[in-house]
Design a protein around this motif. Structure first.
Motif, PDB file in Angstrom:
ATOM      1  N   ARG A  74      28.145 -67.936  26.428  1.00  0.00           N
ATOM      2  CA  ARG A  74      27.752 -67.981  27.849  1.00  0.00           C
ATOM      3  C   ARG A  74      28.684 -68.906  28.621  1.00  0.00           C
ATOM      4  NH1 ARG A  74      22.438 -68.035  25.633  1.00  0.00           N
ATOM      5  NH2 ARG A  74      22.377 -70.314  25.810  1.00  0.00           N
ATOM      6  N   HIS A  75      29.003 -70.042  28.034  1.00  0.00           N
ATOM      7  CA  HIS A  75      29.926 -70.997  28.660  1.00  0.00           C
ATOM      8  C   HIS A  75      31.267 -70.329  28.982  1.00  0.00           C
ATOM      9  CE1 HIS A  75      32.028 -74.875  29.228  1.00  0.00           C
ATOM     10  NE2 HIS A  75      32.980 -74.378  28.450  1.00  0.00           N
ATOM     11  N   LEU A  76      31.700 -69.424  28.113  1.00  0.00           N
ATOM     12  CA  LEU A  76      32.979 -68.739  28.290  1.00  0.00           C
ATOM     13  C   LEU A  76      32.851 -67.449  29.100  1.00  0.00           C
ATOM     14  CD1 LEU A  76      34.315 -69.225  24.644  1.00  0.00           C
ATOM     15  CD2 LEU A  76      35.086 -70.420  26.709  1.00  0.00           C
ATOM     16  N   GLY A  77      31.645 -67.092  29.495  1.00  0.00           N
ATOM     17  CA  GLY A  77      31.442 -65.872  30.267  1.00  0.00           C
ATOM     18  C   GLY A  77      31.595 -64.600  29.450  1.00  0.00           C
ATOM     19  N   ILE A  78      31.385 -64.684  28.141  1.00  0.00           N
ATOM     20  CA  ILE A  78      31.546 -63.528  27.254  1.00  0.00           C
ATOM     21  C   ILE A  78      30.216 -62.792  27.134  1.00  0.00           C
ATOM     22  CG2 ILE A  78      31.990 -62.822  24.873  1.00  0.00           C
ATOM     23  CD1 ILE A  78      34.012 -65.129  24.720  1.00  0.00           C
ATOM     24  N   GLU A  79      30.215 -61.517  27.482  1.00  0.00           N
ATOM     25  CA  GLU A  79      28.993 -60.720  27.458  1.00  0.00           C
ATOM     26  C   GLU A  79      28.968 -59.701  26.322  1.00  0.00           C
ATOM     27  OE1 GLU A  79      28.768 -58.991  31.331  1.00  0.00           O
ATOM     28  OE2 GLU A  79      28.154 -60.885  32.291  1.00  0.00           O
ATOM     29  N   ARG A  80      30.101 -59.531  25.643  1.00  0.00           N
ATOM     30  CA  ARG A  80      30.196 -58.583  24.532  1.00  0.00           C
ATOM     31  C   ARG A  80      31.263 -59.095  23.588  1.00  0.00           C
ATOM     32  NH1 ARG A  80      26.621 -54.576  22.824  1.00  0.00           N
ATOM     33  NH2 ARG A  80      27.745 -52.849  21.829  1.00  0.00           N
ATOM     34  N   ALA A  81      31.018 -59.018  22.263  1.00  0.00           N
ATOM     35  CA  ALA A  81      31.977 -59.595  21.327  1.00  0.00           C
ATOM     36  C   ALA A  81      31.868 -58.933  19.965  1.00  0.00           C
ATOM     37  CB  ALA A  81      31.737 -61.093  21.180  1.00  0.00           C
ATOM     38  N   HIS A  82      32.994 -58.921  19.253  1.00  0.00           N
ATOM     39  CA  HIS A  82      33.014 -58.637  17.824  1.00  0.00           C
ATOM     40  C   HIS A  82      32.728 -59.962  17.113  1.00  0.00           C
ATOM     41  CE1 HIS A  82      34.931 -54.680  18.359  1.00  0.00           C
ATOM     42  NE2 HIS A  82      35.754 -55.269  19.217  1.00  0.00           N
ATOM     43  N   LEU A  83      31.688 -60.035  16.305  1.00  0.00           N
ATOM     44  CA  LEU A  83      31.373 -61.258  15.576  1.00  0.00           C
ATOM     45  C   LEU A  83      31.908 -61.163  14.157  1.00  0.00           C
ATOM     46  CD1 LEU A  83      27.704 -62.130  16.661  1.00  0.00           C
ATOM     47  CD2 LEU A  83      29.881 -62.796  17.719  1.00  0.00           C
ATOM     48  N   VAL A  84      32.683 -62.162  13.771  1.00  0.00           N
ATOM     49  CA  VAL A  84      33.285 -62.241  12.435  1.00  0.00           C
ATOM     50  C   VAL A  84      32.779 -63.516  11.783  1.00  0.00           C
ATOM     51  CG1 VAL A  84      35.428 -62.344  11.130  1.00  0.00           C
ATOM     52  CG2 VAL A  84      35.330 -61.034  13.275  1.00  0.00           C
ATOM     53  N   GLY A  85      32.036 -63.377  10.693  1.00  0.00           N
ATOM     54  CA  GLY A  85      31.467 -64.539  10.044  1.00  0.00           C
ATOM     55  C   GLY A  85      31.877 -64.635   8.598  1.00  0.00           C
ATOM     56  N   ALA A  86      32.281 -65.835   8.175  1.00  0.00           N
ATOM     57  CA  ALA A  86      32.623 -66.095   6.776  1.00  0.00           C
ATOM     58  C   ALA A  86      31.511 -66.914   6.147  1.00  0.00           C
ATOM     59  CB  ALA A  86      33.945 -66.845   6.675  1.00  0.00           C
ATOM     60  N   SER A  87      30.937 -66.417   5.052  1.00  0.00           N
ATOM     61  CA  SER A  87      29.950 -67.164   4.266  1.00  0.00           C
ATOM     62  C   SER A  87      28.796 -67.647   5.145  1.00  0.00           C
ATOM     63  CB  SER A  87      30.649 -68.322   3.552  1.00  0.00           C
ATOM     64  OG  SER A  87      29.775 -68.972   2.656  1.00  0.00           O
ATOM     65  N   PHE A  88      28.588 -68.962   5.233  1.00  0.00           N
ATOM     66  CA  PHE A  88      27.511 -69.490   6.068  1.00  0.00           C
ATOM     67  C   PHE A  88      27.602 -68.929   7.487  1.00  0.00           C
ATOM     68  CE2 PHE A  88      25.672 -72.609   8.952  1.00  0.00           C
ATOM     69  CZ  PHE A  88      24.445 -72.869   8.359  1.00  0.00           C
ATOM     70  N   GLY A  89      28.821 -68.798   7.992  1.00  0.00           N
ATOM     71  CA  GLY A  89      29.013 -68.258   9.334  1.00  0.00           C
ATOM     72  C   GLY A  89      28.588 -66.815   9.478  1.00  0.00           C
ATOM     73  N   SER A  90      28.595 -66.075   8.365  1.00  0.00           N
ATOM     74  CA  SER A  90      28.149 -64.686   8.438  1.00  0.00           C
ATOM     75  C   SER A  90      26.648 -64.620   8.664  1.00  0.00           C
ATOM     76  CB  SER A  90      28.535 -63.926   7.168  1.00  0.00           C
ATOM     77  OG  SER A  90      27.777 -64.357   6.055  1.00  0.00           O
ATOM     78  N   GLY A  91      25.908 -65.566   8.058  1.00  0.00           N
ATOM     79  CA  GLY A  91      24.480 -65.624   8.337  1.00  0.00           C
ATOM     80  C   GLY A  91      24.209 -65.917   9.797  1.00  0.00           C
ATOM     81  N   VAL A  92      24.988 -66.830  10.371  1.00  0.00           N
ATOM     82  CA  VAL A  92      24.850 -67.133  11.797  1.00  0.00           C
ATOM     83  C   VAL A  92      25.179 -65.907  12.641  1.00  0.00           C
ATOM     84  CG1 VAL A  92      25.684 -68.598  13.686  1.00  0.00           C
ATOM     85  CG2 VAL A  92      25.365 -69.572  11.392  1.00  0.00           C
ATOM     86  N   ALA A  93      26.228 -65.177  12.266  1.00  0.00           N
ATOM     87  CA  ALA A  93      26.621 -63.988  13.018  1.00  0.00           C
ATOM     88  C   ALA A  93      25.537 -62.920  12.991  1.00  0.00           C
ATOM     89  CB  ALA A  93      27.933 -63.432  12.467  1.00  0.00           C
ATOM     90  N   VAL A  94      24.969 -62.669  11.802  1.00  0.00           N
ATOM     91  CA  VAL A  94      23.906 -61.662  11.693  1.00  0.00           C
ATOM     92  C   VAL A  94      22.681 -62.104  12.482  1.00  0.00           C
ATOM     93  CG1 VAL A  94      22.286 -60.585  10.078  1.00  0.00           C
ATOM     94  CG2 VAL A  94      24.724 -60.689   9.524  1.00  0.00           C
ATOM     95  N   GLU A  95      22.332 -63.370  12.414  1.00  0.00           N
ATOM     96  CA  GLU A  95      21.193 -63.863  13.175  1.00  0.00           C
ATOM     97  C   GLU A  95      21.449 -63.774  14.678  1.00  0.00           C
ATOM     98  OE1 GLU A  95      20.444 -67.761  11.655  1.00  0.00           O
ATOM     99  OE2 GLU A  95      19.402 -67.022   9.877  1.00  0.00           O
ATOM    100  N   ALA A  96      22.691 -63.986  15.099  1.00  0.00           N
ATOM    101  CA  ALA A  96      23.028 -63.826  16.512  1.00  0.00           C
ATOM    102  C   ALA A  96      22.882 -62.370  16.943  1.00  0.00           C
ATOM    103  CB  ALA A  96      24.450 -64.320  16.780  1.00  0.00           C
ATOM    104  N   ALA A  97      23.269 -61.455  16.061  1.00  0.00           N
ATOM    105  CA  ALA A  97      23.130 -60.031  16.378  1.00  0.00           C
ATOM    106  C   ALA A  97      21.666 -59.637  16.520  1.00  0.00           C
ATOM    107  CB  ALA A  97      23.805 -59.191  15.295  1.00  0.00           C
TER     108      ALA A  97
END
Length: 275
Positions: A74-97
């Motif tokens: 939101r700070h960057l004004g991004i309304e659509r994105a490809h999320l790429v998560g490695a390991s722990f970050g992949s859990g964060v990415a899936v939860e964000a989705a």
């Protein structure tokens, strides 16, 4: 840096941005081998999750990594994105989705980790015991080595099988995370409820899962769960890599990433990993 203290880098290129979320043994520096070339081809963002790298601000009250990621976008004004998560970050990415489905164009899970791990396999138990024992003694160096042995080398290789530069980079990043955690009062992030693994059928975006052959059994189990639970999800297994395929094979990973995030009807640079 965002108002709440999340550090990030941004390349304001064209197209839907690629957002890189690092592993738990790393920080945003894990994307250094890809960042310059990725930024010449795509709009891109990489961030340090709270408690990693330069995101050192301890939260005051309830918090979550997903909220931090969404606030950063939101700070960057991004309304659509490809999320790429490695390991722990992949859990964060899936939860964000799951939390903000309209935000996500695609998911690249490379590999699953964090909240996506469901099975306490013997190799995972050995790692947890080794890390806990080291931390109980206050031996951060030994705790770092437990992480290197499990997540960088993997259960079926020796350190001689891994690029020393990769090992050194992870040692530096993991040590930084331990030092930040030691300075905090113990504020833990709020977990997503219901858990992501119980809601995989809700994910409707293109999803690709990348796993190294030499990864832990629990990671392979998680990858199978994702492919079974997310409609249309695909899995790729890379030989001669463990839990950090993007760091072990940076050129092949960049090929894969550019191919995965290419606009429909366009071609990325050719390469065996992109086909």
């Amino acid at each position: 840096m965002t108002a709440s203290g999340i550090a990030f880098d941004r390349v304001a290129g064209s197209g839907i941005p690629v957002v890189l979320i690092h592993a738990g043994v790393a920080d945003r520096r894990m994307w250094d081998p890809h960042w310059t070339e990725l930024g010449s081809a795509r709009a891109a963002v990489r961030l340090d999750l709270r408690g990693f790298g330069e995101s050192t601000t301890e939260p005051d009250g309830e918090w979550s990594h997903v909220d931090d990621v969404l606030e950063t976008l939101r700070h960057l004004g991004i309304e659509r994105a490809h999320l790429v998560g490695a390991s722990f970050g992949s859990g964060v990415a899936v939860e964000a989705a799951l939390t903000a489905p309209d935000l996500v164009e695609s998911l690249l899970v490379c590999p699953p980790g964090g909240s996506l791990l469901a099975t306490m396999t013997p190799d995972l138990r050995r790692f947890i015991d080794a890390e806990n024992d080291a931390l109980a003694r206050g031996d951060l160096a030994a705790a770092v080595e437990a992480n290197v042995d499990a997540w960088v080398v993997g259960p079926h290789r020796t350190a001689d099988d891994v690029d020393p530069a990769v090992v050194a980079a992870v040692r530096t990043m993991q040590r930084r995370a331990f030092e930040i955690d030691a300075a905090w009062a113990g504020s833990a992030p709020v977990e997503l409820e219901p858990a992501a693994l119980d809601r995989l059928s809700e994910i409707a975006v293109r999803t690709l899962v990348l796993v190294g052959t030499h990864d832990l059994e629990t990671t392979h189990d998680a990858a199978s769960r994702l492919v079974a639970g997310i409609a249309g999800a695909r899995r790729i297994d890379w030989p001669d890599a463990a839990h950090l395929p993007s760091l072990e094979k940076p050129a092949a990973f960049l090929d894969l990433l550019l191919d995965w995030t290419a606009p429909p009807g366009t071609a990325s640079r050719p390469g065996p990993a992109a086909r």
